[in-house]
Design an enzyme around this catalytic site. Structure first.
Site, PDB file in Angstrom:
ATOM      1  N   HIS A 154     105.584  91.720 102.946  1.00  0.00           N
ATOM      2  CA  HIS A 154     105.307  92.772 101.618  1.00  0.00           C
ATOM      3  C   HIS A 154     104.006  93.213 102.106  1.00  0.00           C
ATOM      4  O   HIS A 154     103.892  94.478 101.473  1.00  0.00           O
ATOM      5  CB  HIS A 154     105.000  91.492 100.493  1.00  0.00           C
ATOM      6  CG  HIS A 154     104.986  92.416  99.265  1.00  0.00           C
ATOM      7  ND1 HIS A 154     105.942  93.207  98.837  1.00  0.00           N
ATOM      8  CD2 HIS A 154     103.775  92.583  98.122  1.00  0.00           C
ATOM      9  CE1 HIS A 154     105.517  93.811  97.826  1.00  0.00           C
ATOM     10  NE2 HIS A 154     104.280  93.503  97.413  1.00  0.00           N
ATOM     11  N   HIS A 206     112.207 100.384  93.451  1.00  0.00           N
ATOM     12  CA  HIS A 206     111.414  99.945  92.376  1.00  0.00           C
ATOM     13  C   HIS A 206     112.342 100.519  91.078  1.00  0.00           C
ATOM     14  O   HIS A 206     112.663 101.639  90.984  1.00  0.00           O
ATOM     15  CB  HIS A 206     110.114 100.385  92.049  1.00  0.00           C
ATOM     16  CG  HIS A 206     109.115  99.668  93.120  1.00  0.00           C
ATOM     17  ND1 HIS A 206     107.934 100.379  93.625  1.00  0.00           N
ATOM     18  CD2 HIS A 206     109.295  98.553  93.734  1.00  0.00           C
ATOM     19  CE1 HIS A 206     107.514  99.555  94.485  1.00  0.00           C
ATOM     20  NE2 HIS A 206     108.180  98.553  94.486  1.00  0.00           N
ATOM     21  N   ARG A 211     105.338  96.260 103.661  1.00  0.00           N
ATOM     22  CA  ARG A 211     105.835  97.301 102.538  1.00  0.00           C
ATOM     23  C   ARG A 211     104.621  97.903 101.752  1.00  0.00           C
ATOM     24  O   ARG A 211     104.912  99.105 101.472  1.00  0.00           O
ATOM     25  CB  ARG A 211     106.569  96.273 101.714  1.00  0.00           C
ATOM     26  CG  ARG A 211     107.267  97.070 100.760  1.00  0.00           C
ATOM     27  CD  ARG A 211     108.327  95.955  99.692  1.00  0.00           C
ATOM     28  NE  ARG A 211     108.633  96.334  98.648  1.00  0.00           N
ATOM     29  CZ  ARG A 211     109.815  96.978  98.186  1.00  0.00           C
ATOM     30  NH1 ARG A 211     110.493  97.604  99.053  1.00  0.00           N
ATOM     31  NH2 ARG A 211     109.953  97.420  96.963  1.00  0.00           N
TER      32      ARG A 211
END
Length: 322
Positions: free
Chosen positions: A268, A294, A271
């Site tokens: 993450h 998202h 990301r």
């Protein structure tokens, strides 16, 4: 309770399209709720708003984080709405249940130079690889140290794979679950685009650059063929025994590669780094939202705070009253 939980899990999995991670979390929360009710002599059919609030208060008293309580509220609301539709509850007692506002925190971010170094480090044979008691077996549990990059250095199959893991996570900003779920047919090498299946089984296309294209080609030509077995199927990334790459192993690869840069982060974090660098490079917020998958623009906006220092530098340089 077992039957109710099994049916609820099927609803989450097949009707709501939730990931296995979410199914496990929600079912675990509801199991705790039902047990809490049973300990107070309340059957699962008698759950009401007061009991829900008492259950959440108990979680807080025990030190549960705000993010955990917020998820438990979501679990309870989802369960009660489903149970009401199924006739298991006369009303939906969770309709007025309020979740605490979670403190949203973001992981550390690499700068572009650190990201490039982490990608290179992923392919470097470490002195010793220890995955905390698990070998890289492609989803199969085992004990002992990992085989590693022995034999072939940066051209070893696992070295080529590990470089590709870090490259795709950073270059594309995809989630680790999305990475491990990639199949061979999801890679369009000519157009340099990945077909990614995200949360809720939503599909999106994510472009990747020339370095990632080179890493994909090297893996497909010299890495994957050396590891492929009858159980590999169409999986793009494989474990040492030929099964589909396990998320745990992917996380281990990322932590090891980034630790060498002094900022040990997980998938993450890569990301987050990708989103930050896109925004700092001038990418439109909605474009970044689409790339990251998202559902809400508000989630993407969380990444903009990292660019404040860059904005301040530009302001200091350009504004006459700075």
């Amino acid at each position: 309770m077992a039957e109710v939980l099994s049916e609820f899990a099927d609803h989450l999995r097949w009707e709501a399209g939730r990931s296995e991670h979410t199914v496990r979390a929600y079912v675990g929360d509801v199991r705790g709720l039902i047990s809490f009710a049973g300990a107070r002599g309340v059957p699962s059919t008698g759950i009401d708003l007061d009991l829900l609030r008492a259950w959440l208060a108990e979680q807080t008293r025990r030190g549960a984080a705000r993010t955990t309580v917020a998820r438990q509220v979501s679990s309870a609301k989802t369960f009660c709405a489903w149970a009401h539709r199924e006739g298991l509850l006369a009303t939906n007692p969770a309709a007025r249940l309020q979740a605490p506002k979670a403190h949203r925190t973001l992981p550390a971010v690499l700068d572009p130079e650190q990201a490039a170094a982490a990608i290179a480090a992923a392919a470097s044979p470490p002195e010793a690889r220890d995955t905390g008691g698990e070998r890289d077996t492609g989803g199969e549990r085992d004990t002992g140290g990992e085989v590693g990059h022995a034999g072939g250095g940066e051209d070893a199959p696992l070295a080529l794979r590990d470089r590709l893991i870090v490259e795709l996570l950073y270059s594309c900003g995809i989630r680790v679950g999305e990475l491990c779920g990639l199949d061979l047919g999801d890679v369009d090498a000519d157009r340099r685009v990945l077909r990614v299946i995200g949360k809720g089984d939503k599909q999106r296309s994510v472009p990747f650059g020339a370095p990632a294209a080179a890493a994909v080609a090297a893996w497909l030509q010299r890495g994957r063929p050396a590891l492929v077995t009858a159980k590999s199927g169409e999986a793009l990334l494989l474990g040492a025994r030929g099964g589909r790459l396990d998320q745990r192993m992917a996380r281990t690869v990322v932590h090891r590669a980034t630790a060498a840069q002094g900022v040990e982060i997980g998938p993450h974090g890569l990301r987050h780094s990708a989103a930050t660098h896109l925004l700092e490079g001038g990418a439109d917020l909605r474009v970044v939202q689409e790339l990251l998958g998202h559902s809400s623009l508000a989630t993407t906006q969380l990444y903009t705070h990292v660019s404040v220092e860059r904005l301040r530098a530009v302001h200091d340089q350009a504004h006459p009253r700075a």
